[in-house]
Design a protein around this motif. Sequence first.
Motif, mmCIF file in Angstrom:
data_model
loop_
_atom_site.group_PDB
_atom_site.id
_atom_site.type_symbol
_atom_site.label_atom_id
_atom_site.label_comp_id
_atom_site.label_asym_id
_atom_site.label_seq_id
_atom_site.Cartn_x
_atom_site.Cartn_y
_atom_site.Cartn_z
ATOM 1 N N VAL A 39 3.246 17.593 -5.306
ATOM 2 C CA VAL A 39 3.522 16.217 -5.716
ATOM 3 C C VAL A 39 4.142 15.484 -4.539
ATOM 4 O O VAL A 39 4.804 16.099 -3.699
ATOM 5 C CB VAL A 39 4.470 16.166 -6.940
ATOM 6 C CG1 VAL A 39 3.809 16.758 -8.171
ATOM 7 C CG2 VAL A 39 5.793 16.847 -6.653
ATOM 8 N N PRO A 40 3.915 14.146 -4.427
ATOM 9 C CA PRO A 40 4.522 13.401 -3.324
ATOM 10 C C PRO A 40 6.038 13.345 -3.488
ATOM 11 O O PRO A 40 6.557 13.394 -4.597
ATOM 12 C CB PRO A 40 3.900 12.013 -3.432
ATOM 13 C CG PRO A 40 3.397 11.909 -4.827
ATOM 14 C CD PRO A 40 3.107 13.305 -5.295
ATOM 15 N N VAL A 41 6.746 13.244 -2.371
ATOM 16 C CA VAL A 41 8.204 13.176 -2.363
ATOM 17 C C VAL A 41 8.627 11.884 -1.693
ATOM 18 O O VAL A 41 8.089 11.512 -0.652
ATOM 19 C CB VAL A 41 8.809 14.381 -1.606
ATOM 20 C CG1 VAL A 41 10.293 14.184 -1.362
ATOM 21 C CG2 VAL A 41 8.563 15.666 -2.355
ATOM 22 N N ALA A 42 9.586 11.201 -2.279
ATOM 23 C CA ALA A 42 10.195 10.026 -1.667
ATOM 24 C C ALA A 42 11.682 10.302 -1.544
ATOM 25 O O ALA A 42 12.333 10.667 -2.514
ATOM 26 C CB ALA A 42 9.955 8.790 -2.521
ATOM 27 N N SER A 43 12.208 10.170 -0.336
ATOM 28 C CA SER A 43 13.632 10.367 -0.118
ATOM 29 C C SER A 43 14.403 9.247 -0.798
ATOM 30 O O SER A 43 13.999 8.092 -0.753
ATOM 31 C CB SER A 43 13.929 10.377 1.380
ATOM 32 O OG SER A 43 15.317 10.307 1.605
ATOM 33 N N ALA A 57 6.561 9.574 -7.856
ATOM 34 C CA ALA A 57 6.930 10.481 -6.771
ATOM 35 C C ALA A 57 8.246 11.145 -7.115
ATOM 36 O O ALA A 57 9.109 10.553 -7.753
ATOM 37 C CB ALA A 57 7.064 9.725 -5.448
ATOM 38 N N LEU A 58 8.395 12.371 -6.716
ATOM 39 C CA LEU A 58 9.642 13.092 -6.891
ATOM 40 C C LEU A 58 10.680 12.465 -5.978
ATOM 41 O O LEU A 58 10.448 12.320 -4.782
ATOM 42 C CB LEU A 58 9.418 14.563 -6.523
ATOM 43 C CG LEU A 58 10.593 15.505 -6.677
ATOM 44 C CD1 LEU A 58 10.963 15.652 -8.148
ATOM 45 C CD2 LEU A 58 10.236 16.858 -6.090
ATOM 46 N N GLN A 59 11.811 12.028 -6.531
ATOM 47 C CA GLN A 59 12.877 11.428 -5.732
ATOM 48 C C GLN A 59 13.864 12.528 -5.358
ATOM 49 O O GLN A 59 14.410 13.191 -6.238
ATOM 50 C CB GLN A 59 13.597 10.333 -6.532
ATOM 51 C CG GLN A 59 12.724 9.162 -6.888
ATOM 52 C CD GLN A 59 12.403 8.282 -5.692
ATOM 53 O OE1 GLN A 59 13.250 8.037 -4.849
ATOM 54 N NE2 GLN A 59 11.183 7.816 -5.621
ATOM 55 N N VAL A 60 14.065 12.755 -4.074
ATOM 56 C CA VAL A 60 14.962 13.820 -3.623
ATOM 57 C C VAL A 60 15.908 13.290 -2.561
ATOM 58 O O VAL A 60 15.627 12.302 -1.893
ATOM 59 C CB VAL A 60 14.188 15.028 -3.048
ATOM 60 C CG1 VAL A 60 13.304 15.665 -4.086
ATOM 61 C CG2 VAL A 60 13.390 14.631 -1.825
ATOM 62 N N LEU A 106 6.385 13.819 2.971
ATOM 63 C CA LEU A 106 6.812 15.071 2.372
ATOM 64 C C LEU A 106 6.125 15.274 1.033
ATOM 65 O O LEU A 106 5.794 14.323 0.338
ATOM 66 C CB LEU A 106 8.328 15.061 2.159
ATOM 67 C CG LEU A 106 9.189 14.828 3.394
ATOM 68 C CD1 LEU A 106 10.660 14.786 3.001
ATOM 69 C CD2 LEU A 106 8.932 15.871 4.451
ATOM 70 N N VAL A 107 5.940 16.537 0.666
ATOM 71 C CA VAL A 107 5.420 16.907 -0.645
ATOM 72 C C VAL A 107 6.280 18.047 -1.178
ATOM 73 O O VAL A 107 6.989 18.712 -0.422
ATOM 74 C CB VAL A 107 3.935 17.352 -0.591
ATOM 75 C CG1 VAL A 107 3.029 16.199 -0.207
ATOM 76 C CG2 VAL A 107 3.736 18.531 0.343
ATOM 77 N N ALA A 108 6.216 18.248 -2.491
ATOM 78 C CA ALA A 108 6.935 19.354 -3.123
ATOM 79 C C ALA A 108 5.956 20.150 -3.968
ATOM 80 O O ALA A 108 5.055 19.587 -4.594
ATOM 81 C CB ALA A 108 8.066 18.830 -4.000
ATOM 82 N N CYS A 109 6.150 21.455 -3.988
ATOM 83 C CA CYS A 109 5.343 22.319 -4.848
ATOM 84 C C CYS A 109 5.587 21.903 -6.289
ATOM 85 O O CYS A 109 6.740 21.760 -6.715
ATOM 86 C CB CYS A 109 5.739 23.778 -4.620
ATOM 87 S SG CYS A 109 4.954 24.919 -5.779
ATOM 88 N N ALA A 110 4.535 21.692 -7.050
ATOM 89 C CA ALA A 110 4.672 21.269 -8.440
ATOM 90 C C ALA A 110 5.316 22.357 -9.300
ATOM 91 O O ALA A 110 5.914 22.056 -10.323
ATOM 92 C CB ALA A 110 3.307 20.885 -9.006
#
Length: 85
Positions: free
Chosen positions: A17-21, A32-35, A60-64
């Motif tokens: 999944v896409p990641v947004a800081s 997007a996953l917010q991290v 960045l991406v994160a493993c689902a």
Amino acid sequence: GMKPTRPAARPVPAGFVPVASTDRPKRGLGPALQVTIGAAQRCPLCHDHLDAEGQDDAPLVACAACLTVAHAECVDESARCSTLG
């Protein structure tokens, strides 16, 4: 004059999944996953820092499944999660 065209967004690898800081939210990602990326956090594949300047050039991406965060380009090369395989 003609407007410069932006390069097409790279597709998110299957199973990721896409990641947004939270420091640098990105528009146009859809859900997007917010991290929050810590200063010492590194990509598990290339071992470079994830919070390097120029983040927009290194999406960045994160493993689902396990949410391990990595550079999208590194995942493209390996085609799998570094944690789950």
